[in-house]
Design a protein around this motif. Structure first.
Motif, PDB file in Angstrom:
ATOM      1  N   PHE A   1      15.869  15.457  13.203  1.00  0.00           N
ATOM      2  CA  PHE A   1      15.929  13.986  13.230  1.00  0.00           C
ATOM      3  C   PHE A   1      14.584  13.434  12.791  1.00  0.00           C
ATOM      4  O   PHE A   1      13.610  14.189  12.653  1.00  0.00           O
ATOM      5  CB  PHE A   1      16.242  13.468  14.642  1.00  0.00           C
ATOM      6  CG  PHE A   1      15.353  14.030  15.708  1.00  0.00           C
ATOM      7  CD1 PHE A   1      14.099  13.503  15.932  1.00  0.00           C
ATOM      8  CD2 PHE A   1      15.767  15.104  16.488  1.00  0.00           C
ATOM      9  CE1 PHE A   1      13.275  14.019  16.917  1.00  0.00           C
ATOM     10  CE2 PHE A   1      14.943  15.631  17.479  1.00  0.00           C
ATOM     11  CZ  PHE A   1      13.692  15.087  17.695  1.00  0.00           C
ATOM     12  N   THR A   2      14.529  12.119  12.585  1.00  0.00           N
ATOM     13  CA  THR A   2      13.229  11.493  12.365  1.00  0.00           C
ATOM     14  C   THR A   2      13.111  10.268  13.279  1.00  0.00           C
ATOM     15  O   THR A   2      14.084   9.878  13.924  1.00  0.00           O
ATOM     16  CB  THR A   2      13.023  11.123  10.886  1.00  0.00           C
ATOM     17  OG1 THR A   2      11.679  10.692  10.727  1.00  0.00           O
ATOM     18  CG2 THR A   2      13.954  10.023  10.399  1.00  0.00           C
ATOM     19  N   PHE A   3      11.909   9.699  13.349  1.00  0.00           N
ATOM     20  CA  PHE A   3      11.651   8.569  14.247  1.00  0.00           C
ATOM     21  C   PHE A   3      11.340   7.300  13.474  1.00  0.00           C
ATOM     22  O   PHE A   3      10.608   7.335  12.493  1.00  0.00           O
ATOM     23  CB  PHE A   3      10.372   8.833  15.064  1.00  0.00           C
ATOM     24  CG  PHE A   3      10.536   9.715  16.243  1.00  0.00           C
ATOM     25  CD1 PHE A   3      11.038   9.218  17.429  1.00  0.00           C
ATOM     26  CD2 PHE A   3      10.155  11.045  16.185  1.00  0.00           C
ATOM     27  CE1 PHE A   3      11.157  10.037  18.544  1.00  0.00           C
ATOM     28  CE2 PHE A   3      10.265  11.872  17.288  1.00  0.00           C
ATOM     29  CZ  PHE A   3      10.763  11.359  18.478  1.00  0.00           C
TER      30      PHE A   3
ATOM     31  N   VAL B   1      13.010   4.528   1.615  1.00  0.00           N
ATOM     32  CA  VAL B   1      11.623   4.350   1.159  1.00  0.00           C
ATOM     33  C   VAL B   1      10.667   5.473   1.559  1.00  0.00           C
ATOM     34  O   VAL B   1       9.664   5.694   0.890  1.00  0.00           O
ATOM     35  CB  VAL B   1      11.026   2.999   1.644  1.00  0.00           C
ATOM     36  CG1 VAL B   1      11.588   1.852   0.871  1.00  0.00           C
ATOM     37  CG2 VAL B   1      11.226   2.814   3.136  1.00  0.00           C
ATOM     38  N   HIS B   2      10.959   6.167   2.643  1.00  0.00           N
ATOM     39  CA  HIS B   2      10.057   7.252   3.069  1.00  0.00           C
ATOM     40  C   HIS B   2      10.640   8.634   2.782  1.00  0.00           C
ATOM     41  O   HIS B   2      10.160   9.630   3.338  1.00  0.00           O
ATOM     42  CB  HIS B   2       9.728   7.129   4.561  1.00  0.00           C
ATOM     43  CG  HIS B   2       8.763   6.021   4.853  1.00  0.00           C
ATOM     44  ND1 HIS B   2       7.397   6.175   4.740  1.00  0.00           N
ATOM     45  CD2 HIS B   2       8.971   4.731   5.214  1.00  0.00           C
ATOM     46  CE1 HIS B   2       6.809   5.036   5.036  1.00  0.00           C
ATOM     47  NE2 HIS B   2       7.747   4.145   5.320  1.00  0.00           N
ATOM     48  N   SER B   3      11.687   8.707   1.953  1.00  0.00           N
ATOM     49  CA  SER B   3      12.292  10.032   1.707  1.00  0.00           C
ATOM     50  C   SER B   3      11.253  10.940   1.051  1.00  0.00           C
ATOM     51  O   SER B   3      10.247  10.472   0.508  1.00  0.00           O
ATOM     52  CB  SER B   3      13.517   9.884   0.819  1.00  0.00           C
ATOM     53  OG  SER B   3      13.111   9.433  -0.439  1.00  0.00           O
ATOM     54  N   CYS B   4      11.525  12.235   1.104  1.00  0.00           N
ATOM     55  CA  CYS B   4      10.504  13.228   0.737  1.00  0.00           C
ATOM     56  C   CYS B   4      10.183  13.217  -0.766  1.00  0.00           C
ATOM     57  O   CYS B   4      11.049  13.502  -1.590  1.00  0.00           O
ATOM     58  CB  CYS B   4      11.001  14.607   1.139  1.00  0.00           C
ATOM     59  SG  CYS B   4       9.803  15.880   0.758  1.00  0.00           S
ATOM     60  N   PRO B   5       8.925  12.945  -1.126  1.00  0.00           N
ATOM     61  CA  PRO B   5       8.567  13.012  -2.551  1.00  0.00           C
ATOM     62  C   PRO B   5       8.296  14.447  -3.003  1.00  0.00           C
ATOM     63  O   PRO B   5       8.091  14.686  -4.186  1.00  0.00           O
ATOM     64  CB  PRO B   5       7.279  12.182  -2.619  1.00  0.00           C
ATOM     65  CG  PRO B   5       6.690  12.256  -1.248  1.00  0.00           C
ATOM     66  CD  PRO B   5       7.800  12.500  -0.283  1.00  0.00           C
TER      67      PRO B   5
ATOM     68  N   TYR C   1       0.847  -1.204   0.000  1.00  0.00           N
ATOM     69  CA  TYR C   1       0.000   0.000   0.000  1.00  0.00           C
ATOM     70  C   TYR C   1       0.882   1.254   0.000  1.00  0.00           C
ATOM     71  O   TYR C   1       0.613   2.231  -0.696  1.00  0.00           O
ATOM     72  CB  TYR C   1      -0.953  -0.034   1.207  1.00  0.00           C
ATOM     73  CG  TYR C   1      -1.819   1.212   1.340  1.00  0.00           C
ATOM     74  CD1 TYR C   1      -2.644   1.628   0.295  1.00  0.00           C
ATOM     75  CD2 TYR C   1      -1.822   1.967   2.522  1.00  0.00           C
ATOM     76  CE1 TYR C   1      -3.435   2.775   0.410  1.00  0.00           C
ATOM     77  CE2 TYR C   1      -2.611   3.104   2.650  1.00  0.00           C
ATOM     78  CZ  TYR C   1      -3.417   3.503   1.595  1.00  0.00           C
ATOM     79  OH  TYR C   1      -4.190   4.639   1.718  1.00  0.00           O
ATOM     80  N   HIS C   2       1.986   1.215   0.740  1.00  0.00           N
ATOM     81  CA  HIS C   2       2.913   2.356   0.745  1.00  0.00           C
ATOM     82  C   HIS C   2       3.528   2.557  -0.641  1.00  0.00           C
ATOM     83  O   HIS C   2       3.603   3.681  -1.141  1.00  0.00           O
ATOM     84  CB  HIS C   2       4.007   2.154   1.809  1.00  0.00           C
ATOM     85  CG  HIS C   2       4.999   3.277   1.833  1.00  0.00           C
ATOM     86  ND1 HIS C   2       6.289   3.147   1.382  1.00  0.00           N
ATOM     87  CD2 HIS C   2       4.856   4.572   2.201  1.00  0.00           C
ATOM     88  CE1 HIS C   2       6.903   4.313   1.494  1.00  0.00           C
ATOM     89  NE2 HIS C   2       6.068   5.197   1.985  1.00  0.00           N
ATOM     90  N   ASN C   3       3.923   1.446  -1.283  1.00  0.00           N
ATOM     91  CA  ASN C   3       4.514   1.548  -2.632  1.00  0.00           C
ATOM     92  C   ASN C   3       3.529   2.195  -3.603  1.00  0.00           C
ATOM     93  O   ASN C   3       3.909   3.042  -4.412  1.00  0.00           O
ATOM     94  CB  ASN C   3       4.887   0.169  -3.188  1.00  0.00           C
ATOM     95  CG  ASN C   3       5.974  -0.471  -2.349  1.00  0.00           C
ATOM     96  OD1 ASN C   3       6.664   0.217  -1.604  1.00  0.00           O
ATOM     97  ND2 ASN C   3       6.111  -1.789  -2.444  1.00  0.00           N
TER      98      ASN C   3
ATOM     99  N   LEU D   1       1.009   4.240  -2.887  1.00  0.00           N
ATOM    100  CA  LEU D   1       0.845   5.675  -2.588  1.00  0.00           C
ATOM    101  C   LEU D   1       2.045   6.473  -3.085  1.00  0.00           C
ATOM    102  O   LEU D   1       1.909   7.554  -3.658  1.00  0.00           O
ATOM    103  CB  LEU D   1       0.673   5.888  -1.081  1.00  0.00           C
ATOM    104  CG  LEU D   1      -0.656   5.419  -0.498  1.00  0.00           C
ATOM    105  CD1 LEU D   1      -0.660   5.601   1.015  1.00  0.00           C
ATOM    106  CD2 LEU D   1      -1.835   6.174  -1.112  1.00  0.00           C
ATOM    107  N   ARG D   2       3.228   5.927  -2.885  1.00  0.00           N
ATOM    108  CA  ARG D   2       4.441   6.651  -3.315  1.00  0.00           C
ATOM    109  C   ARG D   2       4.443   6.860  -4.823  1.00  0.00           C
ATOM    110  O   ARG D   2       4.803   7.914  -5.318  1.00  0.00           O
ATOM    111  CB  ARG D   2       5.688   5.859  -2.909  1.00  0.00           C
ATOM    112  CG  ARG D   2       6.349   6.440  -1.708  1.00  0.00           C
ATOM    113  CD  ARG D   2       7.694   5.868  -1.465  1.00  0.00           C
ATOM    114  NE  ARG D   2       8.749   6.752  -1.948  1.00  0.00           N
ATOM    115  CZ  ARG D   2       9.155   7.837  -1.325  1.00  0.00           C
ATOM    116  NH1 ARG D   2       8.601   8.215  -0.206  1.00  0.00           N
ATOM    117  NH2 ARG D   2      10.127   8.590  -1.805  1.00  0.00           N
ATOM    118  N   ARG D   3       4.024   5.817  -5.531  1.00  0.00           N
ATOM    119  CA  ARG D   3       3.985   5.940  -6.988  1.00  0.00           C
ATOM    120  C   ARG D   3       3.022   7.062  -7.391  1.00  0.00           C
ATOM    121  O   ARG D   3       3.332   7.894  -8.241  1.00  0.00           O
ATOM    122  CB  ARG D   3       3.555   4.591  -7.581  1.00  0.00           C
ATOM    123  CG  ARG D   3       3.904   4.410  -9.041  1.00  0.00           C
ATOM    124  CD  ARG D   3       3.821   2.952  -9.473  1.00  0.00           C
ATOM    125  NE  ARG D   3       2.613   2.251  -9.083  1.00  0.00           N
ATOM    126  CZ  ARG D   3       1.407   2.462  -9.600  1.00  0.00           C
ATOM    127  NH1 ARG D   3       1.235   3.389 -10.513  1.00  0.00           N
ATOM    128  NH2 ARG D   3       0.364   1.768  -9.188  1.00  0.00           N
TER     129      ARG D   3
END
Ligand code: HEM
Length: 472
Positions: A354-356, A417-421, A132-134, A136-138
């Motif tokens: 930072f991030t979590f 994988v979660h870097s800023c789009p 589901y994340h993949n 959304l990222r696309r």
């Protein structure tokens, strides 16, 4: 009396039985007898502070930046602490950040406070992993990649020109006004220019939602959380109406809403709303903080401001009569110095210090055990301010970006994988704004007080009041 005695007698027997059973089990599973569970590894060095409270007060009563630097000096690049009720491992090396965010990302899931997750919406991109994340990222990248963004120059430019006109001759709080600019750019890139007919009402509902972002998730009348959730429902209703009208028109996927609506696995209205609210949340305060720092750094360095202005004037001069309001993608590509100033601002200000993440199982890193459930925080700011990667880190020096930074040492937009789009959109809105700002306006700082404030991102003290006016 009997029970403790029985357990005392049974314990050694039970231990012997389990040890024998374990070696049989390892043989059966064909695992090496030297297989050692991670439990034997030490935890990273560091202190955990008081029970439950941990070191939360030390972190938040002073400056979190100073706290983390002090800890890194004392314990090295991997250390533990305890904050906001959670045990945490801090990581301040480029390799460590890459390990957590990229190469071993499946071992670390994103984690947010419960109140924020409920307010943004459980189905938003930030909280997801896997297919589901993949998906959304696309869909998000389809709307915000460089290829898509090059067609957004005119929309962003109109927004910048209008904003600058509204600030002319006024004393403004830079951060507050830049939030409003970043919000308008986000709305144009989410809905295109046709669907922003109800934006004022939408904005008001979003502001009311935002007031509850850092509240306790207590849903009782009168609490911030309760008011925020009510605004969220209003926002969701408005978004449903926009989605329905877009469905009727059958419009193409040229903006984020179109992209989220146009895919083989169609998303529900709720999933679309969660992601639109999420993108507004991600796009607004971040970009506004960076622009505010940029205004400050340039105002404090007249020579650099002159050089940036000259670069922008050159682009303006290259245009034919009557065309000077219309930037093209090629013009944006020519803004080399201004782009380096943007990069150096991202490094120097490191607005996301930072991030979590949260370990989904026990993980070994550098000979230490990171227990399952512990928070893990890659410290971007410490990496960006390390003299090993950025000599003389306190100096604001855009020329350092004439050379590409070493891998994983410059991560203002995260990693993996979660870097800023939204990085291309953020850059575009900054470059377009500074083109018009430097060529037509002047601004001056009105407060001598320097320092950093957290709101929640790092911003200059008091949001940087400035006076802005048209050049003579
Ligand atoms: C200068 C401005 C910005 C900065 C510094 C920034 C920084 C970041 C960082 C560091 C992350 C990763 C967080 C993590 O790994 O935990 C992130 C994620 C994200 N950003 Fe940005 N951002 C900016 C602007 C934007 C804009 C303009 C948008 C929208 C178009 C946006 C949308 C997102 C989204 C949707 C995510 C989540 C991605 C995912 O979970 O897969 N950001 N941002």
């Amino acid at each position: 009396m009997l029970l403790p005695l029985v357990s005392l007698l049974l314990c050694p027997a039970l231990f012997a039985f389990l040890s024998a059973f374990r070696s049989k089990l390892l043989q059966a599973l064909k695992l090496s007898p030297s297989f050692s569970p991670l439990r034997r590894l030490p935890l990273p060095p560091g202190s955990m502070g008081w029970p439950y409270i941990g070191e939360t007060f030390q972190i938040y009563s002073k400056n979190p930046i100073a706290f983390f630097s002090h800890k890194q000096k004392r314990y090295g690049p991997v250390f533990k602490t305890h904050m906001l009720g959670c045990p945490c491992v801090m990581i301040s090396s480029p390799e460590g950040a890459k390990f957590v965010l990229s190469t071993q990302a499946k071992l670390f899931k994103p984690t947010f406070p419960a109140s924020k997750e409920r307010m943004i919406g459980h189905q938003a991109i930030f909280f997801q992993q896997g297919p589901y994340h993949n998906l959304l990222r696309r869909l998000v990248l389809r709307a915000f990649s460089a290829e898509a963004i090059r067609h957004k120059v005119a929309g962003v430019e109109a927004t910048a020109v209008e904003a600058l006109r509204s600030w002319d001759g006024r004393l403004i709080n830079a951060y507050q006004e830049m939030k409003s600019y970043a919000f308008n750019v986000a709305l144009v890139s989410i809905f295109g220019r046709e669907d922003i007919f109800c934006t004022e009402e939408l904005k008001q509902s979003y502001y009311a939602l935002e007031r509850g972002y850092n509240s306790m998730p207590i849903n009782l009348p009168g609490t911030l959380f309760h008011d925020a959730m009510r605004s969220r429902r209003r926002l969701e209703r408005m978004l449903s109406e926009i989605i329905a009208s877009r469905r009727q028109r059958g419009a193409e996927a040229t903006d984020l809403l179109g992209s989220l609506m146009d895919n083989e696995k169609s998303l529900s209205d709720e999933q679309i709303s969660d992601n639109i609210i999420g993108v507004i949340f991600a796009a607004r305060d971040t970009t506004a903080s960076v622009i505010t720092w940029l205004l400050k750094y340039l105002a404090e360095d007249p020579k650099l401001l002159e050089a940036v202005t000259e670069e922008q004037e050159e682009i303006r001069r290259s245009k034919r009569e009557g065309e000077d309001e219309c930037l093209t993608w090629d013009d944006i590509r020519k803004m080399q110095l201004t782009s380096r100033v943007f990069q150096e601002t991202l490094r120097a200000a490191s607005i996301l210090s930072f991030t979590f993440r949260e370990a989904v199982e026990d993980v070994e890193y550098e000979g230490y055990r990171i227990p399952k459930g512990w928070k893990v925080m890659p410290l971007f700011r410490n990496i960006h301010h390390s003299p090993d990667f950025f000599p003389n880190p306190q100096k604001f020096d855009p020329s350092r970006f004439e050379v590409t930074p070493k891998p994983n040492t410059f991560m203002p937009f995260g990693n993996g994988v979660h870097s800023c789009p939204g990085n291309e959109l953020a850059k575009l809105e900054v470059l377009v704004l500074f083109h018009h700002l430097t060529t037509k306006y002047r601004w001056s700082l009105t407060e001598s007080k320097s320092g950093v404030q957290f709101s929640p991102f790092a911003i200059p003290m008091n949001g940087l009041p400035i006076r802005l006016s048209l050049k003579a």
